[in-house]
Design a protein around this motif. Structure first.
Motif, PDB file in Angstrom:
ATOM      1  N   ARG A   1       4.353   6.273  -0.960  1.00 51.47           N
ATOM      2  CA  ARG A   1       5.540   5.255  -1.654  1.00 51.47           C
ATOM      3  C   ARG A   1       5.017   4.122  -0.896  1.00 51.47           C
ATOM      4  N   GLN A   2       4.690   3.964   0.383  1.00 46.22           N
ATOM      5  CA  GLN A   2       4.371   2.831   1.084  1.00 46.22           C
ATOM      6  C   GLN A   2       3.219   2.099   0.331  1.00 46.22           C
ATOM      7  N   ARG A   3       2.021   2.952   0.076  1.00 43.36           N
ATOM      8  CA  ARG A   3       0.921   2.510  -0.380  1.00 43.36           C
ATOM      9  C   ARG A   3       1.295   1.702  -1.987  1.00 43.36           C
ATOM     10  N   LYS A   4       2.113   2.477  -2.839  1.00 44.31           N
ATOM     11  CA  LYS A   4       2.612   1.902  -3.952  1.00 44.31           C
ATOM     12  C   LYS A   4       3.149   0.580  -3.823  1.00 44.31           C
ATOM     13  N   ALA A   5       3.941   0.460  -2.913  1.00 44.14           N
ATOM     14  CA  ALA A   5       4.716  -0.876  -2.712  1.00 44.14           C
ATOM     15  C   ALA A   5       3.783  -1.877  -1.900  1.00 44.14           C
ATOM     16  N   VAL A   6       2.561  -1.566  -1.259  1.00 37.56           N
ATOM     17  CA  VAL A   6       1.936  -2.642  -0.767  1.00 37.56           C
ATOM     18  C   VAL A   6       0.635  -3.155  -1.688  1.00 37.56           C
ATOM     19  N   LYS A   7       0.096  -2.196  -2.631  1.00 35.41           N
ATOM     20  CA  LYS A   7      -0.885  -2.616  -3.188  1.00 35.41           C
ATOM     21  C   LYS A   7      -0.892  -3.774  -4.011  1.00 35.41           C
ATOM     22  N   PRO A   8       0.179  -3.889  -4.849  1.00 36.98           N
ATOM     23  CA  PRO A   8       0.532  -5.089  -5.695  1.00 36.98           C
ATOM     24  C   PRO A   8       0.159  -6.460  -4.805  1.00 36.98           C
ATOM     25  N   VAL A   9       0.498  -6.686  -3.569  1.00 34.54           N
ATOM     26  CA  VAL A   9       0.282  -8.029  -3.069  1.00 34.54           C
ATOM     27  C   VAL A   9      -1.335  -8.172  -2.706  1.00 34.54           C
ATOM     28  N   PHE A  10      -2.066  -7.351  -3.167  1.00 33.76           N
ATOM     29  CA  PHE A  10      -3.397  -7.509  -2.885  1.00 33.76           C
ATOM     30  C   PHE A  10      -4.125  -7.538  -4.214  1.00 33.76           C
ATOM     31  N   SER A  11      -3.459  -7.937  -5.485  1.00 34.05           N
ATOM     32  CA  SER A  11      -3.799  -8.141  -6.631  1.00 34.05           C
ATOM     33  C   SER A  11      -4.873  -9.317  -6.688  1.00 34.05           C
ATOM     34  N   LEU A  12      -5.610  -9.405  -7.812  1.00 36.35           N
ATOM     35  CA  LEU A  12      -6.673 -10.416  -8.065  1.00 36.35           C
ATOM     36  C   LEU A  12      -5.841 -11.832  -8.074  1.00 36.35           C
ATOM     37  N   ILE A  13      -4.540 -11.757  -8.788  1.00 31.83           N
ATOM     38  CA  ILE A  13      -3.849 -13.075  -9.008  1.00 31.83           C
ATOM     39  C   ILE A  13      -3.482 -13.560  -7.593  1.00 31.83           C
ATOM     40  N   GLN A  14      -3.005 -12.625  -6.757  1.00 31.95           N
ATOM     41  CA  GLN A  14      -2.656 -13.031  -5.248  1.00 31.95           C
ATOM     42  C   GLN A  14      -3.862 -13.529  -4.613  1.00 31.95           C
ATOM     43  N   LEU A  15      -5.075 -13.082  -4.793  1.00 31.56           N
ATOM     44  CA  LEU A  15      -6.149 -13.350  -4.086  1.00 31.56           C
ATOM     45  C   LEU A  15      -6.774 -14.704  -4.482  1.00 31.56           C
ATOM     46  N   LYS A  16      -6.520 -14.914  -5.510  1.00 33.61           N
ATOM     47  CA  LYS A  16      -6.995 -16.216  -6.134  1.00 33.61           C
ATOM     48  C   LYS A  16      -6.030 -17.682  -5.608  1.00 33.61           C
TER      49      LYS A  16
ATOM     50  N   LEU B   1      13.053   0.366  -6.812  1.00 39.43           N
ATOM     51  CA  LEU B   1      14.384   1.393  -6.873  1.00 39.43           C
ATOM     52  C   LEU B   1      14.651   1.532  -5.584  1.00 39.43           C
ATOM     53  N   ASP B   2      15.920   2.048  -5.105  1.00 40.90           N
ATOM     54  CA  ASP B   2      16.431   1.976  -3.801  1.00 40.90           C
ATOM     55  C   ASP B   2      15.525   3.204  -3.278  1.00 40.90           C
ATOM     56  N   GLY B   3      15.054   4.359  -3.866  1.00 40.48           N
ATOM     57  CA  GLY B   3      14.330   5.451  -3.139  1.00 40.48           C
ATOM     58  C   GLY B   3      12.870   4.977  -3.091  1.00 40.48           C
ATOM     59  N   GLU B   4      12.400   3.810  -3.714  1.00 42.31           N
ATOM     60  CA  GLU B   4      10.986   3.465  -3.530  1.00 42.31           C
ATOM     61  C   GLU B   4      10.965   2.196  -2.677  1.00 42.31           C
ATOM     62  N   LYS B   5      12.147   1.639  -2.019  1.00 43.13           N
ATOM     63  CA  LYS B   5      12.225   0.457  -1.331  1.00 43.13           C
ATOM     64  C   LYS B   5      11.708   0.832   0.045  1.00 43.13           C
ATOM     65  N   LEU B   6      10.740  -0.163   0.915  1.00 41.64           N
ATOM     66  CA  LEU B   6      10.514   0.191   2.183  1.00 41.64           C
ATOM     67  C   LEU B   6      11.698  -0.369   3.001  1.00 41.64           C
ATOM     68  N   SER B   7      11.847   0.397   3.994  1.00 42.09           N
ATOM     69  CA  SER B   7      12.896   0.202   5.159  1.00 42.09           C
ATOM     70  C   SER B   7      12.483  -0.942   6.047  1.00 42.09           C
ATOM     71  N   GLU B   8      13.386  -1.497   6.762  1.00 43.45           N
ATOM     72  CA  GLU B   8      13.013  -2.658   7.777  1.00 43.45           C
ATOM     73  C   GLU B   8      12.040  -2.131   8.799  1.00 43.45           C
ATOM     74  N   GLU B   9      12.253  -1.161   9.438  1.00 45.01           N
ATOM     75  CA  GLU B   9      11.171  -0.559  10.264  1.00 45.01           C
ATOM     76  C   GLU B   9       9.757  -0.423   9.502  1.00 45.01           C
ATOM     77  N   GLU B  10       9.797   0.150   7.994  1.00 43.73           N
ATOM     78  CA  GLU B  10       8.577   0.142   7.572  1.00 43.73           C
ATOM     79  C   GLU B  10       7.772  -1.276   7.122  1.00 43.73           C
ATOM     80  N   LEU B  11       8.660  -1.991   6.772  1.00 44.04           N
ATOM     81  CA  LEU B  11       8.128  -3.462   6.699  1.00 44.04           C
ATOM     82  C   LEU B  11       7.495  -4.173   7.853  1.00 44.04           C
TER      83      LEU B  11
END
Length: 624
Positions: free
Chosen positions: A185-200, A372-382
Motif C-alpha cells: 500500500r505504501q509503495r503504491k502511494a509513493v511510486k507516482p511521485v517519482f514519475s517521469l513528469i515529476q522528474l522533469k 480511498l480511505d483504506g489506501e491513504k497513508l497515516s500521519e506516522e507513515e507520511l
C-alpha cells in the motif's frame, strides 16, 4: 532527590519519625529514588529471587533481559547442534570464526569487503555461513537463486525481523520498516511521485544546486576558501567525498522536502545534517548488538522501551537515539508546514502560485488526499516516508558520485572522453547551457560510466532476507550432486549484490574490471551481459538498485540527479589523483578514507581519515 531509609517493621517509626520518613533507631543512609518499576516490586525476604527484583533499576532490567535472551539463544542453538544435523550439509562455506558470533564479525566489519568478495568467488554463488551460536545461514550470489528469492518466490522471502524492527524504531513506519500488504500500500502511494513528469519538473532544481556546488568548489580549488569557511592552504586539493555528501543531502532535501539542509557556500549548522551523516556508520558499529532488537521490542510499552534506551550507557546507542529524534522532529515540522501551505493558512509562495516545480512530499500529500480511505497513508507513515527517502538517497548517492570521480581520476582517458561528449552536447563550449532531460539521457558515455561504476562498486554491497515459507530454489551452476536447495522457514539469507554484479558467468572474463565500453554501442534489446544468464535487477540488469517488490523506488531520481551533477562538474573541472592511499570501507554503505603510514617508536603507525582528496583544476578549453 533521595529518600531516607527506615528499617522495615520498626516499632518506633510512629513516635520517633512522626511521619517525616526518618527513624532514629538506625543510622540514616541515602537511597536512590524508586525506579519506574517500583509498583511491580514485591516485598520479599533477602536472598530470594523476588528480593532481587525489589532493587531492579531500568538498566539492570534491560541487562537481565539481554542476558536471558542470550542464554535462551545459546541453549536452543546448542541443543540443535547436539541433537540435530546440519541444515545444509552439502553447501560449502568458510569456517566459523567464533562459536558465539559465527562469521558475523567478518561480514559486519569496516574491512570486511574482501571477505564478501571471497564468499562470492570461492563458493560458486551459494555459501554456508554462521550466525549466533552456530545458526546456519546462506550467502547467495547465484543468478537463478536470486531470481527465485527476489521475483518468482518473493512472497516467501522478506526483510529480516532485525532489519524491520531497527528501521521502525529509527525511521518510523516507512517503506523500509513495513512488510506485506502495508508495504504494498505504501509503495503504491509513493511510486507516482517519482514519475517521469515529476522528474522533469525537478531538473531545474538539480541544475541550480549543481551550479552552486561548482562555484564553491572553484573557490576552494583556487585556494580562496575551503568548506566551513576556513582558508585552504593547499589549493587544488579538495575532499570531493565531503562535497558529494553535502550536495547529495541538499539536493534530496530540496527535491523531496522542499527544505534546505545545507547552504553549500557557508558553514553547516543544521542538526539534521549531522544526524544523517553520523547515523549509518554508528548503526554499523552496532551491527552485532542490533540483532537483539526484535527481542527487545517485546519488552513492555514503547514509553518503557524508550526509557530503557535512554539509560543505556553507550555512546553509539545514544547517538542513534538522538539522530532518530532529530530526523523525526524535523520531518514532522516540515509536514505540518506543507499542510498549512496547502490548506491556504499561509500566504502562497511563488511555487504554490504557479511555478511548475513541486517537491515530492507536497506531491505525495496531494496524491494521498485523492486515495480511498483504506489506501491513504497515516500521519506516522507520511513522516516515515520522509525520513526514509532523505536517508536512503543521501549516503548512497554520495558514495556513487565519489566512486565515479575517483575512477575518472585514475582513468584520465575516460575522463577526457566523457568531458568531450558533454561539451559537444552543450554546444560551442557554452557551459552555462542546460541540457534537457531527453538530451541528458541520450549521452551514451555518461550513461556507460554511471552504469559500469554502479555495477562494479554498488554503494550497498549486500542485503538480507529471511525465509517466511519453506521453498526449494534452483542453482545456475550445479554444486556437486546438488542443483537446488530447500530453505527452511526462519533461515537468514545474505544476498550478495556486489558478488552477483561481478560474476564472470554473467559479465564475462573481465567482470572484475572497470570497463564502461561494455555498455557502448548496444542496440535495442541488447544487453551488456556476455551470456544468457541474467540478474533480476531493475537497473541495467544489475542488482545495484535491487529487484522485485522491494527494489529502490527512487532509482530514476538518483540517475538523473547524478548525471546532472557530473555534467556540471566535468564541464568546469578536471580531476586527478593526489598520491594518497585511498581505501573503501564498509559501513553498510561504502565510503572512502585516506591511509597514512608513519614510522613510530613501536613500529609503523597507521592513521585513517574519512575523505577522498583529489586534485581539482578549473578546466581550460584549449587544453583538449
Amino acid at each position: 532527590m533521595f529518600h531516607h531509609h527506615v528499617p522495615p517493621g520498626c516499632l518506633e517509626r510512629v513516635t520517633c519519625c512522626r511521619g517525616r520518613g526518618r527513624c532514629r533507631c538506625s543510622p540514616p543512609r541515602l537511597q536512590p529514588p524508586l525506579s519506574p518499576f517500583s509498583h511491580l516490586q514485591p516485598v520479599a525476604e533477602k536472598g530470594s529471587l523476588a528480593y532481587i527484583y525489589t532493587d531492579l533499576t531500568p538498566a539492570r532490567f534491560l541487562l537481565y533481559n539481554l542476558g536471558a535472551l542470550t542464554v535462551y539463544s545459546f541453549l536452543s542453538r546448542a541443543l540443535k547442534l547436539l541433537w540435530g544435523r546440519s541444515v545444509f550439509p552439502h553447501i560449502p562455506g568458510p569456517p566459523s570464526q567464533s562459536w558465539i558470533t559465527g562469521n558475523l564479525g567478518q561480514l559486519f566489519n569496516s574491512k570486511g569487503l574482501p571477505f564478501h568478495h571471497h564468499l562470492s568467488e570461492r563458493y560458486g554463488g551459494i555459501a554456508k555461513i554462521h550466525g549466533f551460536f552456530g545458526d546456519e545461514q546462506l550467502y547467495i550470489c547465484d543468478p537463478r537463486a536470486l531470481h527465485s528469492i527476489l521475483v518468482k518466490e518473493q512472497d516467501a522471502f522478506d526483510e529480516t525481523t532485525v532489519f524491520i524492527e531497527n528501521n521502525r524504531i529509527i525511521f518510523g513506519p516507512g517503506l523500509v520498516a513495513t512488510v506485506g500488504e502495508q508495504h504494498k500500500r505504501q509503495r503504491k502511494a509513493v511510486k507516482p511521485v517519482f514519475s517521469l513528469i515529476q522528474l522533469k519538473k525537478l531538473t531545474p532544481l538539480f541544475y541550480e544546486l549543481a551550479e552552486k556546488l561548482c562555484d564553491v568548489i572553484e573557490k576552494e580549488a583556487c585556494g580562496e576558501t575551503i568548506m566551513n569557511g576556513v582558508l585552504n592552504p593547499d589549493g587544488g586539493r579538495v575532499d570531493m567525498s565531503e562535497w558529494m555528501s553535502r550536495i547529495a543531502l541538499e539536493t534530496v532535501g530540496q527535491a523531496v522536502l522542499g527544505y534546505s539542509f545545507d547552504p553549500l557556500d557557508s558553514r553547516q549548522s543544521n542538526p539534521y545534517t549531522a544526524a544523517v551523516k553520523e547515523l549509518i556508520p554508528t548503526l554499523f558499529r552496532l551491527s552485532i548488538v542490533r540483532q537483539f532488537v526484535p527481542w527487545l521490542t517485546r519488552i513492555g510499552s514503547p514509553a518503557l522501551r524508550r526509557k530503557l534506551v535512554e539509560l543505556v550507557p553507550h555512546e553509539a546507542v545514544q547517538k542513534v537515539k538522538n539522530s532518530s529524534d532529530v530526523m523525526y522532529a524535523t520531518a514532522k515540522g516540515i509536514l505540518e508546514s506543507k499542510r498549512e501551505k496547502m490548506s491556504g493558512r499561509r500566504q502562497k509562495t511563488e511555487e504554490d502560485a504557479g511555478s511548475s516545480r513541486q517537491d515530492i512530499i507536497t506531491e505525495l500529500l496531494r496524491n494521498n488526499e485523492r486515495l480511498l480511505d483504506g489506501e491513504k497513508l497515516s500521519e506516522e507513515e507520511l513522516i516515515g516516508q520522509m525520513t526514509v527517502l532523505i536517508f536512503g538517497a543521501q549516503d548512497t548517492t554520495s558514495s556513487a558520485l565519489s566512486r565515479i570521480l575517483y575512477m575518472l581520476s585514475i582513468h584520465p582517458n575516460w575522463q577526457d572522453s566523457l568531458r568531450k561528449e558533454i561539451l559537444e552536447a552543450l554546444g560551442s563550449l557554452d557551459r552555462d547551457k542546460r541540457l534537457t532531460y531527453e538530451e541528458i539521457m541520450a549521452l551514451p558515455l555518461l550513461d556507460a560510466v554511471l552504469k559500469e561504476t554502479l555495477r562494479l562498486f554498488p554503494p550497498v554491497p549486500f542485503v538480507r532476507r529471511t525465509t517466511t515459507k519453506e521453498r526449494t530454489i534452483p542453482f545456475s551452476k550445479q554444486t556437486g550432486d546438488v542443483s537446488s536447495i530447500t530453505i527452511p522457514v526462519g533461515t537468514t539469507l545474505f544476498l550478495g549484490i556486489a558478488g552477483a554484479n561481478m560474476l564472470e558467468s554473467v559479465w564475462g572474463e573481465d567482470a572484475k574490471e572497470w570497463n564502461p565500453e561494455r555498455w557502448m554501442g548496444l542496440g535495442e534489446g541488447e544487453s551488456a551481459y556476455s551470456s544468457t544468464t541474467r540478474l533480476p535487477g531493475i537497473y541495467a540488469g544489475t542488482l545495484s538498485f535491487l529487484g522485485g517488490s522491494r527494489s529502490c523506488v527512487g532509482y530514476k531520481f538518483a540517475d538523473i540527479e547524478m548525471k546532472i551533477i557530473l555534467i556540471k562538474l566535468l564541464s568546469r573541472f578536471t580531476f586527478a589523483k593526489t598520491g594518497d592511499t585511498i581505501v573503501w570501507n564498509l559501513s553498510q554503505i561504502i565510503s572512502p578514507s585516506t591511509v597514512t603510514q608513519t614510522l613510530g617508536e613501536e613500529g609503523v603507525d597507521v592513521e585513517e581519515k574519512k575523505g577522498l582528496p583529489l586534485l581539482v583544476r578549473v578546466y581550460a578549453a584549449e587544453t583538449i
